[in-house]
Scaffold this motif. Structure first.
Motif, PDB file in Angstrom:
ATOM      1  N   TYR A 136      36.116  45.808  39.037  1.00 22.10           N
ATOM      2  CA  TYR A 136      34.763  46.764  38.693  1.00 22.10           C
ATOM      3  C   TYR A 136      35.343  47.476  39.680  1.00 22.10           C
ATOM      4  O   TYR A 136      35.912  47.120  40.225  1.00 22.10           O
ATOM      5  CB  TYR A 136      34.126  45.915  38.501  1.00 22.10           C
ATOM      6  N   PHE A 189      37.843  39.244  37.447  1.00 21.55           N
ATOM      7  CA  PHE A 189      37.215  40.622  36.898  1.00 21.55           C
ATOM      8  C   PHE A 189      37.976  41.504  38.342  1.00 21.55           C
ATOM      9  O   PHE A 189      37.562  41.505  39.502  1.00 21.55           O
ATOM     10  CB  PHE A 189      36.006  40.629  36.615  1.00 21.55           C
ATOM     11  N   PHE A 211      35.871  46.068  42.974  1.00 18.81           N
ATOM     12  CA  PHE A 211      35.458  45.241  43.781  1.00 18.81           C
ATOM     13  C   PHE A 211      36.048  44.284  42.360  1.00 18.81           C
ATOM     14  O   PHE A 211      36.222  44.090  41.318  1.00 18.81           O
ATOM     15  CB  PHE A 211      34.068  44.737  43.254  1.00 18.81           C
ATOM     16  N   PHE A 271      33.142  48.040  34.506  1.00 23.97           N
ATOM     17  CA  PHE A 271      34.275  47.179  34.830  1.00 23.97           C
ATOM     18  C   PHE A 271      35.835  47.812  33.713  1.00 23.97           C
ATOM     19  O   PHE A 271      36.235  48.482  33.396  1.00 23.97           O
ATOM     20  CB  PHE A 271      33.826  46.284  33.265  1.00 23.97           C
ATOM     21  N   TYR A 293      21.526  41.480  40.176  1.00 32.93           N
ATOM     22  CA  TYR A 293      22.283  41.377  41.425  1.00 32.93           C
ATOM     23  C   TYR A 293      21.588  42.155  42.548  1.00 32.93           C
ATOM     24  O   TYR A 293      21.442  43.086  42.169  1.00 32.93           O
ATOM     25  CB  TYR A 293      23.963  41.674  41.300  1.00 32.93           C
ATOM     26  N   ARG A 340      27.251  55.233  40.579  1.00 37.26           N
ATOM     27  CA  ARG A 340      27.250  54.746  39.355  1.00 37.26           C
ATOM     28  C   ARG A 340      26.806  53.077  39.613  1.00 37.26           C
ATOM     29  O   ARG A 340      27.353  52.735  40.670  1.00 37.26           O
ATOM     30  CB  ARG A 340      28.826  55.208  38.922  1.00 37.26           C
ATOM     31  N   GLY A 341      27.140  52.773  38.704  1.00 40.17           N
ATOM     32  CA  GLY A 341      27.425  51.217  38.907  1.00 40.17           C
ATOM     33  C   GLY A 341      28.495  50.807  38.732  1.00 40.17           C
ATOM     34  O   GLY A 341      29.456  51.346  38.836  1.00 40.17           O
ATOM     35  N   LEU A 342      28.976  49.999  38.475  1.00 40.60           N
ATOM     36  CA  LEU A 342      29.939  48.859  38.186  1.00 40.60           C
ATOM     37  C   LEU A 342      30.707  49.283  37.154  1.00 40.60           C
ATOM     38  O   LEU A 342      30.324  48.604  35.985  1.00 40.60           O
ATOM     39  CB  LEU A 342      29.654  47.460  38.802  1.00 40.60           C
ATOM     40  N   LEU A 368      29.040  35.622  38.955  1.00 46.20           N
ATOM     41  CA  LEU A 368      30.372  36.141  39.265  1.00 46.20           C
ATOM     42  C   LEU A 368      30.257  36.504  41.113  1.00 46.20           C
ATOM     43  O   LEU A 368      29.050  36.119  41.266  1.00 46.20           O
ATOM     44  CB  LEU A 368      30.248  38.225  39.598  1.00 46.20           C
ATOM     45  N   LYS A 418      28.484  42.560  50.455  1.00 48.60           N
ATOM     46  CA  LYS A 418      28.956  42.653  49.387  1.00 48.60           C
ATOM     47  C   LYS A 418      27.605  42.003  48.101  1.00 48.60           C
ATOM     48  O   LYS A 418      26.656  42.329  48.378  1.00 48.60           O
ATOM     49  CB  LYS A 418      28.915  40.909  49.229  1.00 48.60           C
ATOM     50  N   PHE A 431      21.225  45.455  41.321  1.00 53.06           N
ATOM     51  CA  PHE A 431      21.713  45.674  39.426  1.00 53.06           C
ATOM     52  C   PHE A 431      21.776  44.790  38.996  1.00 53.06           C
ATOM     53  O   PHE A 431      21.296  43.716  38.720  1.00 53.06           O
ATOM     54  CB  PHE A 431      23.328  45.648  39.896  1.00 53.06           C
ATOM     55  N   GLY A 437      24.489  47.987  34.792  1.00 55.19           N
ATOM     56  CA  GLY A 437      23.494  49.283  35.533  1.00 55.19           C
ATOM     57  C   GLY A 437      24.166  50.110  36.391  1.00 55.19           C
ATOM     58  O   GLY A 437      24.510  49.331  37.588  1.00 55.19           O
ATOM     59  N   GLN A 438      23.491  51.278  36.508  1.00 55.82           N
ATOM     60  CA  GLN A 438      23.932  52.526  37.680  1.00 55.82           C
ATOM     61  C   GLN A 438      23.099  52.176  38.714  1.00 55.82           C
ATOM     62  O   GLN A 438      23.010  52.512  40.307  1.00 55.82           O
ATOM     63  CB  GLN A 438      23.691  53.408  37.455  1.00 55.82           C
ATOM     64  N   PHE A 493      31.507  38.541  44.377  1.00 56.61           N
ATOM     65  CA  PHE A 493      32.135  39.546  44.281  1.00 56.61           C
ATOM     66  C   PHE A 493      33.105  39.903  46.033  1.00 56.61           C
ATOM     67  O   PHE A 493      32.093  38.340  46.913  1.00 56.61           O
ATOM     68  CB  PHE A 493      30.880  40.797  44.365  1.00 56.61           C
ATOM     69  N   GLY A 494      33.558  40.318  45.458  1.00 60.61           N
ATOM     70  CA  GLY A 494      34.986  40.183  46.869  1.00 60.61           C
ATOM     71  C   GLY A 494      33.915  41.812  47.560  1.00 60.61           C
ATOM     72  O   GLY A 494      33.400  42.456  47.394  1.00 60.61           O
ATOM     73  N   ALA A 495      34.321  41.656  49.451  1.00 57.05           N
ATOM     74  CA  ALA A 495      33.518  42.649  49.889  1.00 57.05           C
ATOM     75  C   ALA A 495      33.739  44.498  49.342  1.00 57.05           C
ATOM     76  O   ALA A 495      33.196  45.305  49.741  1.00 57.05           O
ATOM     77  CB  ALA A 495      33.997  42.812  51.744  1.00 57.05           C
ATOM     78  N   GLN A 516      33.755  51.435  40.976  1.00 57.12           N
ATOM     79  CA  GLN A 516      31.913  51.955  41.165  1.00 57.12           C
ATOM     80  C   GLN A 516      32.442  53.223  42.640  1.00 57.12           C
ATOM     81  O   GLN A 516      33.191  53.335  43.087  1.00 57.12           O
ATOM     82  CB  GLN A 516      30.694  51.312  42.357  1.00 57.12           C
TER      83      GLN A 516
END
Lengths: 116, 114
Positions: free
Chosen positions: A36, A34, A90, A46, B35, A42-44, A104, B42, B91, B106-107, A106-108, A38
């Protein structure tokens, strides 16, 4: 161990030029991948995903990503960058065979800066 | 477009206090997640929740953390006795199914423990 690497902290590109944001992964079994994005405060959001099928997947806002199994990479690309693409990107992977298929990794993150 | 909403956007709390972070997932989603992202680090998985029970949790999610879906719409994360190191962006996310579908986030709630 499962992991995702984004080797660049920041990518700078001029508006109108193509952009690439790199991602490599290490998982057991077949990965679900995936991207994402940001934006500030704001949130992540997709962007796109690779589950199976064509190695080139297309997503939101003109972005695409290429899955390369031999190189264990899933680089994000866009043919012509916009200033509004400037954000934090991300890469993430979900490993369905490890039992952690809800999770999930995640990368940095890579900060993309598109200059006018 | 449906979205995941989180409240509050920023919470400041004293060390040792309990906090509850709230989330309203997308209405037809069945899987819920928390999360967190410590500043400069990260995004890390905490917990997933399905059918009114935890389906997976990370080693971060120790006894001071709990999650609940108290009604048909809210999904909460409780931290019983906050520590300085709990300061992070939290999150919430939800997804329609586990496999093949993306999670919507979410934000975030920025938690600051002082």
């Amino acid at each position: 161990a499962q992991s995702v690497a984004q080797p660049e902290d920041q990518v700078n590109v001029a508006e109108g030029n193509p952009l690439t944001v790199k991602c490599t992964y290490s998982v057991s079994g077949n990965p679900y991948l995936f991207w994402y994005v940001q934006y500030p405060n704001r949130g992540l959001q997709f962007l796109l995903k690779y589950i199976t099928g064509d190695n080139l997947v297309k997503g939101s806002y003109g972005f695409e990503a290429e899955f390369n199994k031999s190189q264990t990479s899933f680089h994000l690309k866009k043919p012509s960058a916009l200033v509004s693409d400037s954000a934090l990107y991300f890469c993430a992977v979900r490993d369905i065979l490890s039992g952690g298929y809800n999770k999930l990794i995640f990368g940095a993150g890579t900060r993309l800066a598109v200059h006018p | 477009e449906p979205e995941v909403t989180q409240t509050p956007s920023h919470q400041v709390t004293q060390m040792g206090q309990e906090v509850i972070l709230r989330c309203v997932p997308i209405s037809n989603h069945l899987y819920f997640y928390w999360y967190r992202q410590i500043l400069g680090q990260k995004v890390e998985f905490l917990v997933s929740f399905y059918n009114n029970e935890i389906s997976e949790k990370s080693e971060i999610f120790d006894d001071q953390f709990s999650v609940e879906r108290p009604d048909g719409s809210n999904f909460t994360l409780k931290i019983r006795s906050t520590k300085l190191e709990d300061s992070a962006m939290y999150f919430c996310a939800s997804s329609e199914r586990q496999l093949n579908t993306e999670a919507f986030f979410g934000q975030g709630t920025r938690l600051t423990v002082v």
